[in-house]
Design a protein around this motif. Structure first.
Motif, PDB file in Angstrom:
ATOM      1  N   GLU A 220       0.831  -1.196   0.000  1.00 53.66           N
ATOM      2  CA  GLU A 220       0.000   0.000   0.000  1.00 53.66           C
ATOM      3  C   GLU A 220       0.875   1.259   0.000  1.00 53.66           C
ATOM      4  N   PRO A 221       0.422   2.327  -0.681  1.00 51.52           N
ATOM      5  CA  PRO A 221       1.219   3.560  -0.729  1.00 51.52           C
ATOM      6  C   PRO A 221       1.571   4.093   0.655  1.00 51.52           C
ATOM      7  N   GLU A 222       0.660   3.945   1.632  1.00 50.53           N
ATOM      8  CA  GLU A 222       0.936   4.430   2.990  1.00 50.53           C
ATOM      9  C   GLU A 222       2.125   3.692   3.605  1.00 50.53           C
ATOM     10  N   LEU A 223       2.148   2.364   3.413  1.00 50.14           N
ATOM     11  CA  LEU A 223       3.266   1.581   3.949  1.00 50.14           C
ATOM     12  C   LEU A 223       4.555   1.919   3.226  1.00 50.14           C
ATOM     13  N   CYS A 224       4.477   2.100   1.923  1.00 44.59           N
ATOM     14  CA  CYS A 224       5.668   2.472   1.148  1.00 44.59           C
ATOM     15  C   CYS A 224       6.215   3.817   1.625  1.00 44.59           C
ATOM     16  N   ASP A 225       5.331   4.764   1.928  1.00 45.24           N
ATOM     17  CA  ASP A 225       5.764   6.071   2.422  1.00 45.24           C
ATOM     18  C   ASP A 225       6.436   5.946   3.788  1.00 45.24           C
ATOM     19  N   ARG A 226       5.919   5.062   4.632  1.00 45.55           N
ATOM     20  CA  ARG A 226       6.521   4.884   5.955  1.00 45.55           C
ATOM     21  C   ARG A 226       7.911   4.254   5.851  1.00 45.55           C
ATOM     22  N   ILE A 227       8.075   3.305   4.929  1.00 44.26           N
ATOM     23  CA  ILE A 227       9.393   2.707   4.722  1.00 44.26           C
ATOM     24  C   ILE A 227      10.365   3.753   4.207  1.00 44.26           C
ATOM     25  N   ARG A 228       9.901   4.565   3.256  1.00 47.10           N
ATOM     26  CA  ARG A 228      10.763   5.618   2.716  1.00 47.10           C
ATOM     27  C   ARG A 228      11.152   6.610   3.823  1.00 47.10           C
ATOM     28  N   GLU A 229      10.193   6.956   4.683  1.00 45.37           N
ATOM     29  CA  GLU A 229      10.478   7.885   5.774  1.00 45.37           C
ATOM     30  C   GLU A 229      11.499   7.300   6.750  1.00 45.37           C
ATOM     31  N   LEU A 230      11.354   6.000   7.045  1.00 42.03           N
ATOM     32  CA  LEU A 230      12.332   5.357   7.940  1.00 42.03           C
ATOM     33  C   LEU A 230      13.734   5.427   7.339  1.00 42.03           C
ATOM     34  N   LEU A 231      13.832   5.163   6.039  1.00 49.90           N
ATOM     35  CA  LEU A 231      15.146   5.220   5.400  1.00 49.90           C
ATOM     36  C   LEU A 231      15.702   6.638   5.410  1.00 49.90           C
ATOM     37  N   HIS A 232      14.858   7.619   5.129  1.00 47.81           N
ATOM     38  CA  HIS A 232      15.299   9.009   5.130  1.00 47.81           C
ATOM     39  C   HIS A 232      15.810   9.433   6.506  1.00 47.81           C
ATOM     40  N   ASN A 233      15.216   8.873   7.558  1.00 49.74           N
ATOM     41  CA  ASN A 233      15.582   9.270   8.916  1.00 49.74           C
ATOM     42  C   ASN A 233      16.865   8.624   9.422  1.00 49.74           C
ATOM     43  N   GLN A 234      17.424   7.716   8.654  1.00 51.11           N
ATOM     44  CA  GLN A 234      18.703   7.131   9.069  1.00 51.11           C
ATOM     45  C   GLN A 234      19.805   8.181   8.898  1.00 51.11           C
ATOM     46  N   PRO A 235      20.615   8.411   9.921  1.00 53.36           N
ATOM     47  CA  PRO A 235      21.614   9.497   9.845  1.00 53.36           C
ATOM     48  C   PRO A 235      22.633   9.296   8.730  1.00 53.36           C
ATOM     49  N   GLU A 236      22.881   8.055   8.349  1.00 59.30           N
ATOM     50  CA  GLU A 236      23.905   7.816   7.320  1.00 59.30           C
ATOM     51  C   GLU A 236      23.371   7.994   5.902  1.00 59.30           C
ATOM     52  N   ILE A 237      22.044   8.036   5.733  1.00 59.70           N
ATOM     53  CA  ILE A 237      21.471   8.100   4.388  1.00 59.70           C
ATOM     54  C   ILE A 237      21.256   9.559   3.990  1.00 59.70           C
ATOM     55  N   HIS A 238      21.845   9.921   2.855  1.00 60.14           N
ATOM     56  CA  HIS A 238      21.702  11.278   2.333  1.00 60.14           C
ATOM     57  C   HIS A 238      20.426  11.412   1.493  1.00 60.14           C
ATOM     58  N   ASN A 239      20.098  10.351   0.740  1.00 58.96           N
ATOM     59  CA  ASN A 239      18.939  10.430  -0.154  1.00 58.96           C
ATOM     60  C   ASN A 239      18.468   9.023  -0.498  1.00 58.96           C
ATOM     61  N   VAL A 240      17.154   8.868  -0.633  1.00 54.37           N
ATOM     62  CA  VAL A 240      16.580   7.610  -1.116  1.00 54.37           C
ATOM     63  C   VAL A 240      16.233   7.820  -2.585  1.00 54.37           C
ATOM     64  N   ALA A 241      17.080   7.295  -3.459  1.00 52.86           N
ATOM     65  CA  ALA A 241      16.916   7.545  -4.892  1.00 52.86           C
ATOM     66  C   ALA A 241      15.758   6.744  -5.486  1.00 52.86           C
ATOM     67  N   ALA A 242      15.521   5.539  -4.985  1.00 50.31           N
ATOM     68  CA  ALA A 242      14.439   4.701  -5.517  1.00 50.31           C
ATOM     69  C   ALA A 242      14.015   3.702  -4.444  1.00 50.31           C
ATOM     70  N   LEU A 243      12.734   3.385  -4.439  1.00 49.68           N
ATOM     71  CA  LEU A 243      12.202   2.402  -3.496  1.00 49.68           C
ATOM     72  C   LEU A 243      11.159   1.560  -4.220  1.00 49.68           C
ATOM     73  N   LEU A 244      11.398   0.252  -4.282  1.00 51.84           N
ATOM     74  CA  LEU A 244      10.492  -0.683  -4.941  1.00 51.84           C
ATOM     75  C   LEU A 244      10.051  -1.740  -3.929  1.00 51.84           C
ATOM     76  N   THR A 245       8.777  -2.094  -3.982  1.00 51.34           N
ATOM     77  CA  THR A 245       8.259  -3.140  -3.097  1.00 51.34           C
ATOM     78  C   THR A 245       7.404  -4.114  -3.909  1.00 51.34           C
ATOM     79  N   MET A 246       7.309  -5.356  -3.418  1.00 49.76           N
ATOM     80  CA  MET A 246       6.445  -6.346  -4.058  1.00 49.76           C
ATOM     81  C   MET A 246       6.043  -7.387  -3.016  1.00 49.76           C
ATOM     82  N   ARG A 247       4.757  -7.687  -2.975  1.00 50.36           N
ATOM     83  CA  ARG A 247       4.270  -8.723  -2.061  1.00 50.36           C
ATOM     84  C   ARG A 247       4.619 -10.098  -2.625  1.00 50.36           C
ATOM     85  N   LEU A 248       5.255 -10.909  -1.789  1.00 46.94           N
ATOM     86  CA  LEU A 248       5.619 -12.266  -2.172  1.00 46.94           C
ATOM     87  C   LEU A 248       4.675 -13.295  -1.562  1.00 46.94           C
TER      88      LEU A 248
END
Length: 301
Positions: A220-248
């Motif tokens: 879901e877009p909401e979950l994808c946004d939360r994952i992206r936000e978590l990655l952005h909040n990591q102090p070592e990450i400058h930018n999240v260039a791409a984020l792909l998800t797929m239900r297995l």
């Protein structure tokens, strides 16, 4: 363990629906052949289709738990969606098409044909309504109890089948009663055609959902946004260039991200950072069990 418990409840729900449909299918078939009622015969085909589909769902529950192997490194979670797709095809072919045939056949026959045996047929439908309603109540109760029940194709299919079965029985009863009152078989033909349309629609909806998941559906877009936000909040990450998800599967999700790290880390530090970020994602969303990071270094200012 939680998934196994949930699947155990779903298996019981499917078995209850299967037992009800097998008994009801025989009763409807006998009543339909005895009375010649096209609406009752349509409902018999409907129950047969549901019974076959529930066997498919039981197979899906068993096969989807097989562990990953060399040919299927992400596991067999999508087996659920494959068998759900077959169930949708079964509803369309065995239920919808036969109901259309019965409706057209009735319209082409004698409009004042015999109504002998209809009382027994109506009794069969009343019993079927009680049985299908009980199975539906159990499935809905499980859906309310389980937070992720709405994503389980087996449970969703049982609910769709039982809901359609209850409505189909009501339509068949209405057609038979109107036939008895008016003496005109066109009412039953209309009931059969309506049941056919209903089954085709349900088959389409279930088939489309299964197709979306088989070809690779994102979270879901909401979950994808939360994952992206978590990655952005990591102090070592400058930018999240791409984020792909797929239900297995129900409890398995692939997360692939290309991230730019802030400059200044050596290779060993990058490896440790990567491991820590993956653990953070999995801790926040346990279903994200397949996390892959493509690490690049952000250009220095």
């Amino acid at each position: 363990m939680k998934r196994n418990q949930s699947d155990g409840k779903t298996r019981v729900t499917v078995l209850v629906a299967l037992a009800a449909n097998l008994v009801i299918a025989v009763a409807k078939a006998v009543g339909g052949l005895a009375s010649g009622s096209p609406a009752l015969l349509s409902e018999a085909a409907h129950s047969v289709a549901d019974s076959v589909n529930e066997v498919f769902l039981l197979v899906a529950l068993r096969r989807s738990h097989r562990p990953p192997d060399a040919h299927h490194p992400f596991g067999y979670g999508k087996e659920r969606y494959f068998w759900a797709l077959l169930a949708a095809v079964g509803i369309f072919v065995m239920g919808g098409c036969f109901s259309f045939y019965q409706g057209v056949h009735a319209l082409a026959g004698d409009p004042q044909e015999s109504r002998a045996g209809y009382t027994a047929g109506l009794v069969v439908l009343v019993v079927a309504l009680l049985a299908e309603g009980g199975s539906l109540i159990r499935a809905l109760h499980q859906l309310r109890k389980e937070k992720d029940g709405a994503r389980d194709p087996a449970l969703r299919t049982v609910i769709a089948e039982d809901s359609t079965a209850v409505l189909g029985v009501v339509l068949a009863m209405a057609g038979m009663v109107l036939h008895l009152v008016t003496g005109n078989v066109v009412w039953e033909a209309a009931a059969s055609l309506t049941i056919g349309l209903l089954l085709v629609y349900v088959a389409y909806r279930l088939g489309r959902e299964a197709r979306d998941r088989l070809i690779g559906e994102a979270v879901e877009p909401e979950l994808c946004d939360r994952i992206r936000e978590l990655l952005h909040n990591q102090p070592e990450i400058h930018n999240v260039a791409a984020l792909l998800t797929m239900r297995l599967g129900l409890d398995s999700t692939l997360v692939a991200a290309r991230v730019d790290l802030t400059p200044g880390f050596d290779s060993e530090e990058v490896e440790l950072i990567c491991v820590r970020i993956k653990r953070s994602v999995r801790a926040a969303w346990p279903q994200a069990d397949q996390v892959f990071l493509d690490i690049t270094e952000a250009p220095a200012d």
